[in-house]
Design an enzyme around this catalytic site. Structure first.
Site, PDB file in Angstrom:
ATOM      1  N   GLY A   8      -9.939 -16.077   6.384  1.00  0.00           N
ATOM      2  CA  GLY A   8     -11.155 -15.951   7.444  1.00  0.00           C
ATOM      3  C   GLY A   8     -11.866 -16.184   7.994  1.00  0.00           C
ATOM      4  N   GLU A  28       1.219  -1.696  -0.172  1.00  0.00           N
ATOM      5  CA  GLU A  28      -0.064   0.358  -0.294  1.00  0.00           C
ATOM      6  C   GLU A  28       0.886   1.191  -0.184  1.00  0.00           C
ATOM      7  OE1 GLU A  28      -4.729   0.143   1.507  1.00  0.00           O
ATOM      8  OE2 GLU A  28      -2.654   0.044   2.942  1.00  0.00           O
ATOM      9  N   ASP A  81      -5.708  -7.478   9.080  1.00  0.00           N
ATOM     10  CA  ASP A  81      -4.011  -6.618   9.595  1.00  0.00           C
ATOM     11  C   ASP A  81      -4.025  -7.162  10.757  1.00  0.00           C
ATOM     12  OD1 ASP A  81      -3.676  -5.313   7.240  1.00  0.00           O
ATOM     13  OD2 ASP A  81      -5.761  -3.636   7.744  1.00  0.00           O
ATOM     14  N   ASP A 129     -17.526  -5.718  12.982  1.00  0.00           N
ATOM     15  CA  ASP A 129     -16.423  -5.074  10.955  1.00  0.00           C
ATOM     16  C   ASP A 129     -15.540  -6.207  11.219  1.00  0.00           C
ATOM     17  OD1 ASP A 129     -15.442  -3.104   9.858  1.00  0.00           O
ATOM     18  OD2 ASP A 129     -16.193  -1.687  11.180  1.00  0.00           O
ATOM     19  N   THR A 134      -4.822 -16.625   4.962  1.00  0.00           N
ATOM     20  CA  THR A 134      -5.632 -16.005   5.197  1.00  0.00           C
ATOM     21  C   THR A 134      -6.893 -16.387   4.908  1.00  0.00           C
ATOM     22  OG1 THR A 134      -5.321 -13.868   5.002  1.00  0.00           O
ATOM     23  CG2 THR A 134      -4.045 -14.489   7.057  1.00  0.00           C
TER      24      THR A 134
HETATM   25  O1  RIB Z   1      -7.302  -3.924   5.437  1.00  0.00           O
HETATM   26  C1  RIB Z   1      -8.229  -2.678   6.293  1.00  0.00           C
HETATM   27  C2  RIB Z   1      -7.217  -1.619   5.826  1.00  0.00           C
HETATM   28  O2  RIB Z   1      -7.574  -1.689   4.299  1.00  0.00           O
HETATM   29  C3  RIB Z   1      -8.535   0.182   6.210  1.00  0.00           C
HETATM   30  O3  RIB Z   1      -7.953   0.418   7.400  1.00  0.00           O
HETATM   31  C4  RIB Z   1      -8.035   0.615   4.456  1.00  0.00           C
HETATM   32  O4  RIB Z   1      -7.248   2.044   4.965  1.00  0.00           O
HETATM   33  C5  RIB Z   1      -7.263   0.507   3.464  1.00  0.00           C
HETATM   34  O5  RIB Z   1      -5.831   0.116   3.954  1.00  0.00           O
END
Ligand code: RIB
Length: 311
Positions: free
Chosen positions: A223, A141, A253, A247, A221
């Site tokens: 789920g 990212e 992460d 949620d 992973t």
């Molecule tokens: O993996 C979830 C994250 O993906 C979110 O917090 C959002 O910011 C995206 O980057």
């Protein structure tokens, strides 16, 4: 406390919760919204910090007002801000998140913004910390050059290198070569291998393909099915604790951040996967991404209650 370096993203998450998500051209009334700190990198860093790691997060924000949400989060958490860099050209990254309250599942559009400006020099500014950390981790990212530099420094100092290849996208050739732990989910695995993962045998096939690209150990992973591990000889499938999802944003992460701490503490791999599963499971029981990461005491309790593992 083990030192963990995370070269990753800072994103502001703007989440809307609704009973059903709109189709194209439709407007749906939502139930509530939440603005907060997110980003795969920073979520993972927060999960590692709350799991007991000593985290150095290297990433970039903008000069806009949203950036303060990130710095406030680091302040409140007591996390190092030494390597939070500032872009003069791009605003802080943002994510629009739609959450279906019935299933807890989400849809996300992420705009990298300042994360795309993370430079080789930004990563190199943390070189002293690469020398004595236990684990280096990253995702997809930020900029390609920052990811490549992160891998280069991790390998220069023979540090364990964990990559979460998310969000999936085309990658520089050879990027996976020499990675110690690669942690894709099902869709990322299919993107990188061409093999859809729907059971243990397809998970093994896809993992073998990733090993053939130079990855040393694969942690898929899955789920609600937990995690699948393969290192060329040992194969494990570890189901997760059952929880009620509010949620699921940032669940992967959470799992990655927890796994990094478990590996840094040299837990045996099966215990490390169980620990990571607990961090992931607990994160979905609260709304938000970074703010929903569980604390070590909660994780240790679930680890004992569900797996009868005492650390
Ligand atoms: O993996 C979830 C994250 O993906 C979110 O917090 C959002 O910011 C995206 O980057």
């Amino acid at each position: 406390m083990k030192k963990i370096i995370n070269v990753g993203s800072f994103i502001i998450d703007f989440a809307c919760y609704a009973n059903s998500l709109p189709i194209a051209g439709e407007t749906t009334l939502g139930l509530r919204s939440k603005l907060g700190a997110g980003g795969k990198g920073s979520n993972q860093a927060t999960a590692s910090h709350r799991s007991g790691g000593d985290v150095r997060m290297i990433g970039k924000i903008g000069t806009d007002s949203l950036a303060k949400i990130i710095t406030d989060h680091y302040e409140q958490e007591g996390m190092s801000q030494e390597y939070i860099k500032i872009s003069q050209t791009n605003d802080t990254g943002v994510a629009l998140i739609e959450i279906d309250t019935k299933s807890g599942q989400n849809r996300i559009i992420v705009v990298k913004g300042a994360n795309a400006d993370l430079t080789i020099e930004d990563v190199q500014s943390a070189e002293k910390d690469f020398q004595d950390c236990e684990i280096v981790m990253t995702q997809l990212e930020t900029s390609a050059e920052s990811i490549l530099e992160c891998k280069k420094l991790a390998q220069k100092y023979h540090r364990t290198f964990l990559m979460n290849p998310a969000p999936f996208q085309d990658i520089p050739q050879g990027l996976f070569d020499g990675i110690d732990y690669l942690t894709p989910n099902e869709t990322e695995t299919e993107f990188f291998t061409g093999i859809p993962v729907n059971d243990q045998s397809s998970a093994r096939k896809a993992s073998e393909k990733l090993l053939s690209m130079g990855v040393k150990k694969v942690v898929l992973t899955l789920g609600e099915h937990g995690v699948y591990y393969f290192d060329g000889s040992m194969e494990l499938l570890v189901p997760p604790p059952k929880v009620t999802a509010v949620d699921t944003t940032g669940a992967g992460d959470a799992l990655n951040g927890g796994l990094a701490v478990a590996l840094a503490e040299q837990m045996p791999i099966e215990v490390a996967l169980k620990f990571a599963n607990c961090v992931g499971a607990l994160s979905v029981t609260k709304a938000g991404s970074s703010p929903a990461m569980p604390f070590r005491s909660e994780t240790e309790k679930l680890l004992y209650d569900f797996y009868q593992v005492k650390l």
